[in-house]
Design an enzyme around this catalytic site. Structure first.
Site, PDB file in Angstrom:
ATOM      1  CE  LYS A 172       4.307  41.037 -49.519  1.00  7.56           C
ATOM      2  NZ  LYS A 172       2.919  40.965 -50.010  1.00  7.56           N
ATOM      3  CE  LYS A 173       7.773  36.190 -45.426  1.00  9.47           C
ATOM      4  NZ  LYS A 173       8.960  36.622 -44.646  1.00  9.47           N
TER       5      LYS A 173
ATOM      6  CB  SER B  74      -0.855  39.268 -51.345  1.00  7.41           C
ATOM      7  OG  SER B  74      -0.168  40.397 -50.859  1.00  7.41           O
TER       8      SER B  74
ATOM      9  CB  THR C 116       9.042  42.556 -38.368  1.00  4.48           C
ATOM     10  OG1 THR C 116       8.188  41.490 -37.927  1.00  4.48           O
ATOM     11  CG2 THR C 116      10.482  42.204 -38.036  1.00  4.48           C
TER      12      THR C 116
ATOM     13  NE  ARG D  59      -6.117  41.692 -52.097  1.00  4.79           N
ATOM     14  CZ  ARG D  59      -5.241  41.203 -51.204  1.00  4.79           C
ATOM     15  NH1 ARG D  59      -3.938  41.226 -51.453  1.00  4.79           N
ATOM     16  NH2 ARG D  59      -5.682  40.699 -50.070  1.00  4.79           N
TER      17      ARG D  59
ATOM     18  CG  ASP E  80      11.511  34.313 -44.093  1.00  3.64           C
ATOM     19  OD1 ASP E  80      11.650  34.530 -42.869  1.00  3.64           O
ATOM     20  OD2 ASP E  80      11.255  35.212 -44.917  1.00  3.64           O
ATOM     21  CE  LYS E  81       7.911  34.590 -37.816  1.00  2.00           C
ATOM     22  NZ  LYS E  81       7.049  35.768 -37.438  1.00  2.00           N
ATOM     23  CG  HIS E  82       4.167  35.569 -43.717  1.00  6.69           C
ATOM     24  ND1 HIS E  82       4.530  36.874 -43.936  1.00  6.69           N
ATOM     25  CD2 HIS E  82       2.818  35.552 -43.694  1.00  6.69           C
ATOM     26  CE1 HIS E  82       3.444  37.621 -44.064  1.00  6.69           C
ATOM     27  NE2 HIS E  82       2.388  36.840 -43.922  1.00  6.69           N
ATOM     28  CB  SER E  83       3.450  36.208 -38.257  1.00  3.61           C
ATOM     29  OG  SER E  83       2.292  36.543 -37.522  1.00  3.61           O
TER      30      SER E  83
END
Length: 435
Positions: free
Chosen positions: A186-187, A182, A119, A167, A79-82
């Site tokens: 999740k990832k 955080s 997204t 938060r 996967d990818k996260h931005s």
């Protein structure tokens, strides 16, 4: 164990043990930890820090506070996260490109946050597209197509969901330890074998300076690897929008133009190739990042990625002929206005946060939780840094639901652009690699 004693240790600069952090995370998920205790914990972490071992422990504990997916697939799960930006629609290109290259990409994504786009909101501009799949449908689609982009289920990292809400109202969002846990909880709950991170830096990002972006990237990479996931990060430019559009349907248009080759956005393609190359190499599907980037590039140029995208759209409820007929399938705003430049010269700087907020106020994002998003509104044809312009020459187009909204957006966009007489230096797209 006692939440008060854990908070007191943190307050006094003594990192809690992994068992104490695990207990606290389970208490967040179950409700055994009160809102007041959660807020005190978050503030103590912000002020005193957890250290590397504590970040890993908190990430693992929040990951394990709910369901952790396991996959039995014939290819690596990646996967990818931005970290979020303006005009950042890479996920829509990368997920099908990774699938076309033999990877499995179960992408769990989010909605717009603050001034940055989401997204899920972009995909939901496609008529009928469903982001809320059941776990069975999610698994079936990933196994069959190689990719799916969905919203997180309620049982995924519930401790993070609780702590994030705390938060948001206690002034502790900015803690790198809490941001890291955080994002990664999740990832990693998605059962990944490899992850690439796109850490944005600049006016349109949450991290405005390279030093802050690098600190976050190093924390993310070190923590993910400490939790057992092969990870690398690219720090990338967000001093200007990545795409030339900002807004849900407008960004999908730019994605489709790039996927189908009708009008390729070079920056969007290049960053997709760079991120995809990294994660293919991490997963062992390419010899190195350069080889992996070549494979992603060929998937985009050959139409293989577009084909996978079409399969994903159809599987998630969108039109079966979307790739062939996307210009007819996307909503359009009733009011379109030019944004004239206020001076002669060259674009030297763009305040991306101002642009993002302009899209939100047009209705393309949420001012309050629960607000309905208008998929058709936003900005297009955005001039980039280094472009020559002149007084009265358009530097963008506003797509709005009303004349009044359009007029307000025109003024906001004009205020976001700084125009100077001399040609400025253009920032590099990829600023640094962290691994």
């Amino acid at each position: 164990m006692d939440a008060r004693l854990i908070i007191a240790k943190l307050r006094d600069g003594v990192p809690p043990s992994a068992d104490e952090i695990s207990w606290f995370a389970q208490g967040l998920a179950s409700g055994a930890v009160t809102d007041a205790q959660a807020g005190a914990f978050a503030m103590a972490v912000l002020l005193k820090g957890l250290g590397e071992a504590g970040r890993v422990a908190l990430t693992r504990a929040m990951r394990d506070s709910g369901k952790v997916m396991a996959w039995d697939l014939p290819a690596p799960v990646v996967d990818k996260h931005s970290t979020g930006g303006i005009g950042d629609c890479v996920s829509l290109l990368l997920a099908p490109a990774l699938a076309a290259c033999g990877a499995m990409n179960p992408m769990i994504s989010g909605r717009g946050l603050g001034h940055t786009g989401g997204t899920l909101d972009k995909l939901e501009a496609i008529p009928g597209f469903r982001t809320g799949l059941s776990e069975a449908d999610f698994r079936t689609q990933v196994a069959r197509i190689g990719c799916a982009i969905v919203a997180a289920s309620a049982d995924l990292a519930p401790a993070d969901k609780r702590l994030y809400a705390i938060r948001d109202v206690t002034g502790t969002v900015e803690s790198i330890d809490l941001i890291t846990a955080s994002i990664l909880s999740k990832k990693l709950a998605a059962g990944l074998e490899a992850l690439v991170l796109d850490v944005k830096c600049g006016s349109g990002a949450f991290m405005k300076t390279l030093d802050d972006a690098e600190a976050l990237a190093r924390a993310l990479v070190g923590t993910a690897q400490g939790a057992g996931c092969m990870t690398a990060a690219l720090i990338t430019d967000m001093s200007q929008p990545l795409a030339t559009a900002a807004g849900n349907a407008l960004e999908v248009i730019e994605v489709m133009e790039t996927l189908t080759g009708t009008s390729v956005n070079v920056a969007l393609r290049d960053l997709t190739v760079a991120l995809g190359g990294e994660v293919l190499a991490l997963a062992g599907l390419a010899a190195d990042a350069e080889d992996g980037g070549g494979r992603i590039s060929r998937a985009l140029e050959s139409g293989a990625a577009a084909e996978r995208f079409g399969q994903m759209v159809a599987a998630q409820g969108g039109p079966a002929d979307f790739v062939e007929r996307w210009p007819d399938r996307l909503p359009a705003a009733p009011v379109v206005r030019e944004v004239p430049a206020l001076a002669d010269g060259y674009v030297a700087a763009i305040d991306g946060q101002v642009l993002g907020n302009a899209v939100v106020h047009l209705g393309g994002g949420r001012l309050r939780e629960g607000d309905k998003v208008n998929p058709s509104v936003g900005l297009s044809d955005l001039a980039g840094i280094g472009e020559e312009t002149g007084a009265g020459v358009p530097i963008a187009m506003v797509h709005a639901a009303s004349d009044a909204a359009a007029e307000a957006a025109v003024k906001a966009v004009q205020a976001a652009y700084r125009i100077v007489p001399d040609v400025p230096d253009e920032p590099p797209l990829v600023m640094k690699r962290i691994a």
